[in-house]
Structures are given as structure tokens and as C-alpha cells.
Design an enzyme around this catalytic site. Sequence first.
Site, mmCIF file in Angstrom:
data_model
loop_
_atom_site.group_PDB
_atom_site.id
_atom_site.type_symbol
_atom_site.label_atom_id
_atom_site.label_comp_id
_atom_site.label_asym_id
_atom_site.label_seq_id
_atom_site.Cartn_x
_atom_site.Cartn_y
_atom_site.Cartn_z
ATOM 1 N N ALA A 47 0.735 -1.413 -0.056
ATOM 2 C CA ALA A 47 -0.101 -0.123 -0.018
ATOM 3 C C ALA A 47 0.755 1.253 0.022
ATOM 4 O O ALA A 47 0.517 2.100 -1.035
ATOM 5 C CB ALA A 47 -0.653 0.028 1.302
ATOM 6 N N ARG A 87 -5.645 -0.245 -8.520
ATOM 7 C CA ARG A 87 -5.790 -1.136 -7.517
ATOM 8 C C ARG A 87 -6.828 -0.495 -6.632
ATOM 9 O O ARG A 87 -6.395 0.536 -5.891
ATOM 10 C CB ARG A 87 -4.596 -1.539 -6.927
ATOM 11 C CG ARG A 87 -3.420 -2.236 -7.841
ATOM 12 C CD ARG A 87 -2.390 -3.116 -7.363
ATOM 13 N NE ARG A 87 -3.022 -4.330 -6.542
ATOM 14 C CZ ARG A 87 -2.461 -5.141 -5.672
ATOM 15 N NH1 ARG A 87 -1.214 -4.731 -5.353
ATOM 16 N NH2 ARG A 87 -2.881 -6.005 -5.182
ATOM 17 N N ASP A 235 -3.679 -2.611 4.216
ATOM 18 C CA ASP A 235 -3.944 -1.796 2.789
ATOM 19 C C ASP A 235 -4.981 -0.800 3.172
ATOM 20 O O ASP A 235 -4.983 0.281 2.649
ATOM 21 C CB ASP A 235 -4.529 -2.752 1.771
ATOM 22 C CG ASP A 235 -3.257 -3.523 0.928
ATOM 23 O OD1 ASP A 235 -2.862 -4.377 1.783
ATOM 24 O OD2 ASP A 235 -2.893 -2.916 0.086
HETATM 25 O O1 MRU Z 1 -1.426 -7.388 -3.135
HETATM 26 P P1 MRU Z 1 -0.169 -6.663 -2.426
HETATM 27 O O2 MRU Z 1 1.474 -7.448 -2.532
HETATM 28 O O3 MRU Z 1 -0.055 -5.115 -2.744
HETATM 29 O O4 MRU Z 1 -0.685 -6.669 -1.075
HETATM 30 C C1 MRU Z 1 0.160 -6.150 0.046
HETATM 31 C C2 MRU Z 1 -0.444 -6.460 1.424
HETATM 32 O O5 MRU Z 1 -1.177 -6.867 1.607
HETATM 33 C C3 MRU Z 1 0.462 -5.827 2.582
HETATM 34 O O6 MRU Z 1 0.586 -6.298 3.748
HETATM 35 C C4 MRU Z 1 -0.037 -4.269 2.831
HETATM 36 O O7 MRU Z 1 0.076 -3.555 1.731
HETATM 37 C C5 MRU Z 1 0.848 -3.358 3.649
HETATM 38 S S1 MRU Z 1 2.173 -3.034 2.981
HETATM 39 C C6 MRU Z 1 3.460 -2.195 4.056
#
Ligand code: MRU
Length: 364
Positions: A47, A87, A235
Site C-alpha cells: 500500500a 488497484r 492496505d
Molecule cells: O497485493 P499486495 O502485494 O500489494 O498486498 C500487500 C499487502 O497486503 C501488504 O500487507 C500491505 O499492502 C501493507 S504493505 C506495508
Amino acid sequence: MVPTVEWQDGEVVLIDQRRLPAEQVMIRCRSHAEVAAAIKDMAIRGAPAIGVAAAFGIALGVRNAAGEGPALRAELDGICQELASTRPTAINLFWAIARMRRRFETEQARGGAAVRQALLDEALAMQSEDLAACRRMGDIGAELIPPRARLLTHCNAGALATAGYGTALGVIRSAARQGKVVNVFADETRPHLQGARLTAWELAQDGIATTLIADSMAGHLMARGEVDAVVVGADRIAANGDVANKIGTYTVAVLAHENGLPFYVAAPVSTIDLATPSGDGIPIEERAAAEVTHHGGRRMAPEGVAVRNPAFDVTPHRYVSAIITENGIAREPYTESLARIAALPFNAENAEKATRFEDAEKGK
Ligand code: MRU
């Protein structure tokens, strides 16, 4: 560590996370559309990293735009729309876009060149603030980690998911520096394997003892007393403390609760979405079926099988022991503690105030 995303000579440069850890390949984006594609296709993910990349994407798009005045604003609208459509779950993306738009509004009267420079300055500020926030939340969160801790994390909430240092992995890094971490169980995190590919790689680079497990093994290890606490990222965090994070996080939270283990979420204030009252209002991204049917480019499931691929789930706040931010630690009732923490500007003094607020809350 290789920087997750950078501005270099008028280009947005990022490491292609799909190819890690086998290869370290940099992608050089020369247009906002290329940045949008890198986010959508998960060359860059996590995120806070998505937010910073989008901010650089806007700075790049506006720099490339030919228009001035109302025409430039129209081009900005198109650039923001394209980035916003990549996203849907990570609120940092929309937070970053809104912040860049605000900067545009305040600077536009100064004329084209000044606006373009101001947007780049804003994106660079967001990058360095995110890094500072991660370091601060790491140090704040490390206080919650017991000595000789055996931790479990899900997905990758590390340096690669942020401007650097990481959220959940930031807490783990700070705790490890204090000599508190004996081992980290990294869930592999099906279907994209961010845990196996990215978390295991990051922790190994830092010399932090790591044990990779398949997602389905977490409950077994918890029940056998091999895990002391769980730390994950987020996220999007709704106003009531419900947490959207990588699919499988909810399962881990329920297992932690069943086994009497603390379940901590580490996230910057930019991940808190006070406009969304509860997790029910968080949009959940569904991704391509091939991520589930295929492994390493090879089909594992029969042709034509029906597939669901939600990329995130929502952990109800009742399973969340605490939310660690750069402004302090929030606990139940989250509606109050998160609103208070989110309203604080980020600086060391306010982080202290927020911690005092959290202590006052505990004393109630
Ligand atoms: O699909 P992704 O790899 O973008 O998902 C990432 C996550 O779920 C992380 O845990 C979240 O973004 C926190 S990152 C500091």
C-alpha cells in the site's frame, strides 16, 4: 536494500518485484501510463509503495503534459483517473492522488513550470515522509514485542512495500535490533507468494532468522506454542479498526485469537480511512484466475474450473490487539483512538502525545 521506487533524471525507476528474488531488474517508467501499468501488474506493490509510486507517476505525467492552465488541469484529471483505476483496496493510492491534487490547486496560479516542480517536490516529500514514518512506527511497535520473540507475519509489509524499512517488517527490524527476535515465520502468501519471495528475501538480507511456511501451517505452529505474536501490515483501516490486508490475514487473526496470541497491525496514518466506517465498505480487489490456477507459469488446475481470487480480506477489529502507527499505538475503542491519531501531524512530539493518549485509554 535496493530502493523500492525512485525519481531519477525525469524517470520513475522501480525494482520489478515480480522477478525477485531470482533477478534484480529495474523498470524505468517514462510516462504515467507506464507507472500505472507497473502498479496494476504488481511490479510494484504494497500500500505505501503504491501511494509513493502514484505520486511520482502524477509528477511525471504533469511534466510530460503539453497544456497550460485549464488544459493542464484536464490532463491532470486524466492522469489521476488512470492511476486511480489500478488497484482499488490500498487507500494510500487515493490518499496520494488527493494530496497531489491539493498541491496542484495551491500552486497552479504560479504557472506551469512552478506547478510541475511543486508536484515533484510533493512526491519526493511523500517518499521521505513514508520512510521516516516506517522507522518511527518500527521503534514504537518494537516496544510491544516480548524478549526472545517468535513472530509470524503474512505477505510482505517490508521495505519493498514502502519507501523503505517497512511497516510490519519495520517493527520486526527494530525489535531485532534490540535483540528481541529469535525467529520470524513468514507465511508464503498464496497466490502471489509475496511472503516466500519478498519477505524471506528481505529478512535474510538483514540476517534475521526466518522460517518459511505454507499459509496452512500457521495454526498448527501456533497450537504447538511455537509463535508468540503476529505482526502484519494493512492496505486500508476503516474508522472502527477493521483491517483490510492480503488475503489470508483474517484466517491468521482468527487463529491468533483462538491461541491467545497478540495480533498487531502496523500501518502509517495514510492507511487509515476515517471516511469508511467499517470493513464492509472497503472495496476488495479480485484478480485474474491464472494467479490461482497456475504456478510458475504452469497450469496446476483443470481447464475451465471456476476460480475466485479476492486479493484481500477484512479482519474485524475485535481480533486486532493494537494498531501501530508513526503517531503512536491505537487500541480499542478504535473509533476514538484512530480519529485522534490520524488528526496528529507526524512529528516526534506528537507521537509521544499519541502514546500518552493510548496510555490514558488503557488506564480507563
Ligand atoms: O497485493 P499486495 O502485494 O500489494 O498486498 C500487500 C499487502 O497486503 C501488504 O500487507 C500491505 O499492502 C501493507 S504493505 C506495508
